[in-house]
Motif scaffolding. Structure first.
Motif, PDB file in Angstrom:
ATOM      1  N   GLY A 117       0.810  -1.213   0.000  1.00  0.00           N
ATOM      2  CA  GLY A 117       0.000   0.000   0.000  1.00  0.00           C
ATOM      3  C   GLY A 117       0.838   1.255   0.000  1.00  0.00           C
ATOM      4  N   GLY A 118       0.135   2.405   0.053  1.00  0.00           N
ATOM      5  CA  GLY A 118       0.817   3.680   0.210  1.00  0.00           C
ATOM      6  C   GLY A 118       1.556   4.151  -1.024  1.00  0.00           C
ATOM      7  N   ASP A 119       2.557   5.023  -0.789  1.00  0.00           N
ATOM      8  CA  ASP A 119       3.311   5.630  -1.882  1.00  0.00           C
ATOM      9  C   ASP A 119       4.063   4.585  -2.691  1.00  0.00           C
ATOM     10  OD1 ASP A 119       2.416   8.086  -1.070  1.00  0.00           O
ATOM     11  OD2 ASP A 119       4.228   8.595   0.053  1.00  0.00           O
ATOM     12  N   ARG A 120       4.511   3.526  -2.033  1.00  0.00           N
ATOM     13  CA  ARG A 120       5.232   2.486  -2.772  1.00  0.00           C
ATOM     14  C   ARG A 120       4.344   1.851  -3.830  1.00  0.00           C
ATOM     15  NH1 ARG A 120       7.508  -3.228  -0.395  1.00  0.00           N
ATOM     16  NH2 ARG A 120       8.560  -3.914  -2.308  1.00  0.00           N
ATOM     17  N   LYS A 121       3.087   1.627  -3.499  1.00  0.00           N
ATOM     18  CA  LYS A 121       2.163   1.064  -4.470  1.00  0.00           C
ATOM     19  C   LYS A 121       1.980   2.017  -5.645  1.00  0.00           C
ATOM     20  CE  LYS A 121      -2.550  -0.686  -4.980  1.00  0.00           C
ATOM     21  NZ  LYS A 121      -3.786  -1.080  -4.275  1.00  0.00           N
ATOM     22  N   ASP A 122       1.843   3.310  -5.369  1.00  0.00           N
ATOM     23  CA  ASP A 122       1.700   4.282  -6.449  1.00  0.00           C
ATOM     24  C   ASP A 122       2.882   4.221  -7.409  1.00  0.00           C
ATOM     25  OD1 ASP A 122      -0.669   5.150  -5.371  1.00  0.00           O
ATOM     26  OD2 ASP A 122       0.193   6.890  -4.372  1.00  0.00           O
ATOM     27  N   ARG A 123       4.094   4.106  -6.870  1.00  0.00           N
ATOM     28  CA  ARG A 123       5.281   4.035  -7.723  1.00  0.00           C
ATOM     29  C   ARG A 123       5.291   2.754  -8.551  1.00  0.00           C
ATOM     30  NH1 ARG A 123       7.649   5.946  -2.918  1.00  0.00           N
ATOM     31  NH2 ARG A 123       8.514   3.884  -2.454  1.00  0.00           N
ATOM     32  N   ILE A 124       4.865   1.659  -7.949  1.00  0.00           N
ATOM     33  CA  ILE A 124       4.835   0.390  -8.678  1.00  0.00           C
ATOM     34  C   ILE A 124       3.832   0.461  -9.822  1.00  0.00           C
ATOM     35  CG2 ILE A 124       4.204  -2.049  -8.510  1.00  0.00           C
ATOM     36  CD1 ILE A 124       5.330  -2.007  -5.652  1.00  0.00           C
ATOM     37  N   LEU A 125       2.643   0.984  -9.548  1.00  0.00           N
ATOM     38  CA  LEU A 125       1.608   1.058 -10.577  1.00  0.00           C
ATOM     39  C   LEU A 125       2.057   1.927 -11.741  1.00  0.00           C
ATOM     40  CD1 LEU A 125      -1.580   1.405  -8.357  1.00  0.00           C
ATOM     41  CD2 LEU A 125      -0.883  -0.594  -9.675  1.00  0.00           C
ATOM     42  N   ARG A 126       2.698   3.062 -11.438  1.00  0.00           N
ATOM     43  CA  ARG A 126       3.184   3.920 -12.519  1.00  0.00           C
ATOM     44  C   ARG A 126       4.314   3.229 -13.281  1.00  0.00           C
ATOM     45  NH1 ARG A 126       3.935  10.336 -12.846  1.00  0.00           N
ATOM     46  NH2 ARG A 126       2.028  10.208 -11.629  1.00  0.00           N
ATOM     47  N   GLY A 127       5.178   2.530 -12.547  1.00  0.00           N
ATOM     48  CA  GLY A 127       6.282   1.830 -13.191  1.00  0.00           C
ATOM     49  C   GLY A 127       5.843   0.705 -14.100  1.00  0.00           C
TER      50      GLY A 127
END
Length: 337
Positions: A168-178
């Motif tokens: 979850g959190g910001d790490r998930k956002d980075r993964i989804l964009r990546g």
């Protein structure tokens, strides 16, 4: 049953060993959707008629159907949010990133309101799928087909896959964009020719009126026919019970876990599992599946039973959208499922 696995209750064949029509579907998936061997489809590989028809509905509506790809992703995201399917919401977030709509993708991921009112109307319509359609009448096959496709897919995913596979959190956002890399970005921007999935279909059924003469109609008819095969795994009484319960449902109210609304696991496990798949697939438990998935039932049977519940729910949404009664139940096919 291991909740850390992608596939909660089935053991699909490795995609690299696929042959025949299953391999053909995986090839189209990679070329047209940009995901190789997406778990949503791999879990259906135990039942090729369902695999081919589900892929055809998604391809011919979301990818090849009329209307903006970004706008149809908003509809699909709205459906997935309503159905509490985080796996599918993540997938649409990735695809929105791939189109270059990074702000919109982040908004969807965090449950926010889009800045563009048109996107907001499409997201809201996906959540409720009523008759007030925020798109041109000529685009109905693409938008309605996309919405109904994900009402079906959400239920398959919620019942049979592990939904929360990312942190979850910001790490998930980075993964989804990546995940929206250059190759995927090229895929979502290219034109997908209509009708190419139809030769893969293994079932046929009447096309709904809302689809006109578009390829979406043939694909949806095939999905309806393939999914109703699962009724043959239940007694006539239980299959009728599931249909009546879903037809009387308002499409919103959660299914009670106790009382008259849900059959007892020990007495009617098949009816219980199909009804959960239709009305609350995120509530399917290990115990629900274990009570029914005993010999001679197999992965093939489980996928078909869940699909039967899912198509009943899809038809409930479709009837509210069109004002027509749900399609009549096809003749029972018994062991065909």
């Amino acid at each position: 049953m291991n909740e850390t696995r992608t596939y909660r209750y089935t053991t699909p064949e490795p995609p690299e060993s696929a042959t025949g029509v299953t391999a053909d579907v995986y090839a189209q998936l990679a070329a047209d959707l940009g995901f190789e061997a997406a778990p949503t489809f791999v879990v259906l590989s135990a039942a090729p008629p369902l695999l081919t028809a589900t892929w055809a509905v998604l391809r011919e509506s979301l990818l090849a159907g009329v209307g903006s790809r970004v706008d149809k992703e908003m509809v699909a995201a709205g459906v997935s949010l309503t159905n509490r399917c985080p796996f599918c919401v993540d997938a649409h977030t990735v695809l929105l990133h791939a189109t270059g709509e990074h702000g919109l993708a982040d908004t969807v991921a965090h449950g926010g309101e889009p800045a563009d009112p048109r996107h907001g109307r499409l997201l809201a319509w996906g959540k409720r799928m009523d008759r007030g359609r925020p798109f041109p009448a000529g685009h109905t096959p693409g938008y309605v087909g996309t919405g109904l496709a994900f009402h079906f897919i959400n239920r398959i995913v919620s019942a049979l896959l592990t939904e929360n596979m990312l942190p979850g959190g910001d790490r998930k956002d980075r993964i989804l964009r990546g995940m929206a890399d250059a190759a995927l970005s090229r895929t979502v921007r290219r034109e997908v020719p209509a009708g190419k999935s139809l030769p893969l279909l293994q079932t046929t059924g009447p096309a709904p009126e809302w689809a006109g003469d578009s390829p979406v109609g043939a694909a949806f008819g095939a999905l309806r026919a393939a999914a109703h095969l699962g009724a043959g795994l239940l007694s006539e009484e239980d299959a009728a019970y599931v249909r009546r319960s879903v037809a009387a449902w308002d499409g919103v109210t959660p299914l009670p876990l106790t009382g008259d609304g849900l059959p007892d696991r020990g007495e009617r496990p098949g009816a219980r599992l199909a009804l959960l798949a239709a009305r609350a697939p995120y509530r399917v438990t290990d115990e629900d599946v274990a009570a029914w998935l005993v010999p001679p039932h197999t992965d093939h049977c489980l996928v078909h039973l869940v699909a039967f519940g899912a198509i009943c729910a899809v038809e409930r949404v479709e009837s509210a959208l069109t004002g027509a009664a749900p399609a009549a139940a096809p003749a029972r096919v018994g062991e065909s499922a």
